[in-house]
Structures are given as C-alpha cells and as structure tokens.
Scaffold this motif. Sequence first.
Motif, PDB file in Angstrom:
ATOM      1  N   SER A 123       0.845  -1.190   0.000  1.00 18.84           N
ATOM      2  CA  SER A 123       0.000   0.000   0.000  1.00 18.84           C
ATOM      3  C   SER A 123       0.882   1.243   0.000  1.00 18.84           C
ATOM      4  CB  SER A 123      -0.904  -0.011   1.237  1.00 18.84           C
ATOM      5  OG  SER A 123      -0.105   0.015   2.406  1.00 18.84           O
ATOM      6  N   VAL A 124       0.240   2.361  -0.185  1.00 13.06           N
ATOM      7  CA  VAL A 124       0.923   3.645  -0.174  1.00 13.06           C
ATOM      8  C   VAL A 124       0.721   4.254   1.211  1.00 13.06           C
ATOM      9  CG1 VAL A 124       1.023   5.935  -1.207  1.00 13.06           C
ATOM     10  CG2 VAL A 124       0.526   3.945  -2.626  1.00 13.06           C
ATOM     11  N   HIS A 125       1.795   4.710   1.814  1.00 11.75           N
ATOM     12  CA  HIS A 125       1.716   5.320   3.139  1.00 11.75           C
ATOM     13  C   HIS A 125       0.883   6.602   3.059  1.00 11.75           C
ATOM     14  CE1 HIS A 125       2.958   7.278   6.870  1.00 11.75           C
ATOM     15  NE2 HIS A 125       3.232   6.045   7.298  1.00 11.75           N
ATOM     16  N   LYS A 126       0.132   6.884   4.109  1.00 11.42           N
ATOM     17  CA  LYS A 126      -0.757   8.056   4.112  1.00 11.42           C
ATOM     18  C   LYS A 126      -0.001   9.363   3.921  1.00 11.42           C
ATOM     19  CE  LYS A 126      -0.945   8.517   9.130  1.00 11.42           C
ATOM     20  NZ  LYS A 126      -1.783   8.539  10.306  1.00 11.42           N
ATOM     21  N   ASP A 127       1.263   9.444   4.354  1.00  8.25           N
ATOM     22  CA  ASP A 127       2.044  10.670   4.158  1.00  8.25           C
ATOM     23  C   ASP A 127       2.333  10.928   2.674  1.00  8.25           C
ATOM     24  OD1 ASP A 127       2.030  11.123   6.882  1.00  8.25           O
ATOM     25  OD2 ASP A 127       4.037  10.281   7.207  1.00  8.25           O
ATOM     26  N   VAL A 128       2.473   9.847   1.901  1.00  8.33           N
ATOM     27  CA  VAL A 128       2.698   9.985   0.456  1.00  8.33           C
ATOM     28  C   VAL A 128       1.437  10.527  -0.203  1.00  8.33           C
ATOM     29  CG1 VAL A 128       3.205   8.750  -1.684  1.00  8.33           C
ATOM     30  CG2 VAL A 128       4.469   8.195   0.408  1.00  8.33           C
ATOM     31  N   VAL A 129       0.289  10.007   0.204  1.00  7.67           N
ATOM     32  CA  VAL A 129      -0.983  10.492  -0.338  1.00  7.67           C
ATOM     33  C   VAL A 129      -1.189  11.955   0.039  1.00  7.67           C
ATOM     34  CG1 VAL A 129      -3.494  10.191  -0.311  1.00  7.67           C
ATOM     35  CG2 VAL A 129      -1.993   8.182  -0.311  1.00  7.67           C
ATOM     36  N   LYS A 130      -0.873  12.313   1.275  1.00  6.78           N
ATOM     37  CA  LYS A 130      -1.015  13.702   1.722  1.00  6.78           C
ATOM     38  C   LYS A 130      -0.113  14.628   0.904  1.00  6.78           C
ATOM     39  CE  LYS A 130      -0.651  16.626   5.793  1.00  6.78           C
ATOM     40  NZ  LYS A 130      -0.273  16.714   7.194  1.00  6.78           N
ATOM     41  N   ALA A 131       1.136  14.207   0.668  1.00 13.15           N
ATOM     42  CA  ALA A 131       2.068  15.020  -0.126  1.00 13.15           C
ATOM     43  C   ALA A 131       1.583  15.162  -1.567  1.00 13.15           C
ATOM     44  CB  ALA A 131       3.468  14.404  -0.087  1.00 13.15           C
ATOM     45  N   ALA A 132       1.029  14.082  -2.133  1.00 21.86           N
ATOM     46  CA  ALA A 132       0.503  14.130  -3.506  1.00 21.86           C
ATOM     47  C   ALA A 132      -0.681  15.089  -3.571  1.00 21.86           C
ATOM     48  CB  ALA A 132       0.101  12.736  -3.968  1.00 21.86           C
ATOM     49  N   LYS A 133      -1.528  15.044  -2.557  1.00 25.67           N
ATOM     50  CA  LYS A 133      -2.681  15.951  -2.508  1.00 25.67           C
ATOM     51  C   LYS A 133      -2.215  17.403  -2.445  1.00 25.67           C
ATOM     52  CE  LYS A 133      -6.598  17.289   0.335  1.00 25.67           C
ATOM     53  NZ  LYS A 133      -7.252  17.140   1.627  1.00 25.67           N
ATOM     54  N   GLU A 134      -1.253  17.695  -1.583  1.00 28.40           N
ATOM     55  CA  GLU A 134      -0.744  19.062  -1.450  1.00 28.40           C
ATOM     56  C   GLU A 134      -0.113  19.550  -2.754  1.00 28.40           C
ATOM     57  OE1 GLU A 134       1.796  18.761   1.986  1.00 28.40           O
ATOM     58  OE2 GLU A 134       0.076  18.638   3.351  1.00 28.40           O
ATOM     59  N   PHE A 148     -10.488   6.150  -9.005  1.00 32.55           N
ATOM     60  CA  PHE A 148     -11.166   7.291  -8.406  1.00 32.55           C
ATOM     61  C   PHE A 148     -10.307   8.527  -8.641  1.00 32.55           C
ATOM     62  CE2 PHE A 148     -12.136   3.401  -6.210  1.00 32.55           C
ATOM     63  CZ  PHE A 148     -13.514   3.406  -6.218  1.00 32.55           C
ATOM     64  N   ARG A 149     -10.936   9.590  -9.090  1.00 29.85           N
ATOM     65  CA  ARG A 149     -10.217  10.820  -9.392  1.00 29.85           C
ATOM     66  C   ARG A 149     -10.916  11.990  -8.719  1.00 29.85           C
ATOM     67  NH1 ARG A 149     -10.486   7.564 -13.748  1.00 29.85           N
ATOM     68  NH2 ARG A 149      -8.550   7.054 -14.796  1.00 29.85           N
ATOM     69  N   CYS A 150     -10.104  12.918  -8.238  1.00 27.38           N
ATOM     70  CA  CYS A 150     -10.686  14.133  -7.684  1.00 27.38           C
ATOM     71  C   CYS A 150      -9.824  15.322  -8.080  1.00 27.38           C
ATOM     72  CB  CYS A 150     -10.853  14.043  -6.171  1.00 27.38           C
ATOM     73  SG  CYS A 150      -9.324  13.783  -5.278  1.00 27.38           S
ATOM     74  N   PHE A 151     -10.469  16.451  -8.311  1.00 24.03           N
ATOM     75  CA  PHE A 151      -9.773  17.682  -8.663  1.00 24.03           C
ATOM     76  C   PHE A 151      -9.252  18.326  -7.391  1.00 24.03           C
ATOM     77  CE2 PHE A 151     -13.052  17.177 -11.990  1.00 24.03           C
ATOM     78  CZ  PHE A 151     -12.186  16.958 -13.062  1.00 24.03           C
ATOM     79  N   LEU A 152      -8.020  18.791  -7.459  1.00 23.97           N
ATOM     80  CA  LEU A 152      -7.408  19.396  -6.286  1.00 23.97           C
ATOM     81  C   LEU A 152      -7.157  20.882  -6.437  1.00 23.97           C
ATOM     82  CD1 LEU A 152      -4.877  16.546  -5.544  1.00 23.97           C
ATOM     83  CD2 LEU A 152      -7.056  16.966  -4.428  1.00 23.97           C
ATOM     84  N   GLY A 153      -7.123  21.326  -7.667  1.00 25.02           N
ATOM     85  CA  GLY A 153      -6.852  22.740  -7.903  1.00 25.02           C
ATOM     86  C   GLY A 153      -8.079  23.490  -8.352  1.00 25.02           C
ATOM     87  N   ASP A 154      -7.856  24.668  -8.876  1.00 25.90           N
ATOM     88  CA  ASP A 154      -8.953  25.506  -9.335  1.00 25.90           C
ATOM     89  C   ASP A 154      -9.474  25.141 -10.711  1.00 25.90           C
ATOM     90  OD1 ASP A 154      -8.767  27.008  -7.011  1.00 25.90           O
ATOM     91  OD2 ASP A 154      -7.267  28.339  -7.887  1.00 25.90           O
TER      92      ASP A 154
END
Length: 127
Positions: free
Chosen positions: A89-100, A118-124
Amino acid sequence: MNKKFNKKLFVFDMDGTILDSNEKLPQKTKEALQLARKAGHKIAIATGRSYKDAIRDLKENDSLFDYFILNNGSYLLENNKKSFQYFGSVHKDVVKAAKEKGIETNSFLAIHCAEGSFRCFLGDVPV
C-alpha cells in the motif's frame, strides 16, 4: 529437453498492444491467444488499470487470460481462482504530499484499486 520447461508465459499490455485503437481485441489476436493457450502456454495482461477497468474493455475475452497484473503491479489475479494477491500500500504521508502538490499545481489525484479508479480535482482548474 523436458517438455515441462518448453511452456512460456506471454505478458501483454492492453492499450495499443493487445487492444486496437478502438480498444477492441482484434479477431486475429484472439485466435493467436487461443492457439498459445492450446499449446499449453500461459497468457497474462499487465496494466496500470484496475480489474474493473481492464475487464470493461476485454469484455467476454477475459477468459483468454490466465493472469492479470493490475494497478501497475499492485495486484495479481489468477483468473481461474478469481482471487487477488495484494502487494502493498501507499503510506498516508505519500498520499497527503501528492494531494498538497496537486492543489499547488492545479492538478487532480487519481487512485487505482481493485474496485476501480477514483479521481478528484485538487486545484482551481478541472482537467
């Protein structure tokens, strides 16, 4: 030579390799896969797709494949058993960094798992 060692494992990508530009399995390819299996060889798909996404485009031809290597190698499915082997699995810190980073660069985050993508938009700006 021992016939046991004459058997091969053939592994194919999907997009632009085993599927044509219309995301269909050409009849000639299907026939070649059937001949290989009849000769005792094993056939596998290796793809970045989830199982759900891979099966969608293979449609009724999924039985031609002995194995599915999915989600960029995270999952292995032995087709006749219909059971997944999971490889980490991917560590939650990696997911958090990718989100940021996605928010910073107006990107989107895509997560691929056995159930689908699953896809979500993170920017404007939506992509």
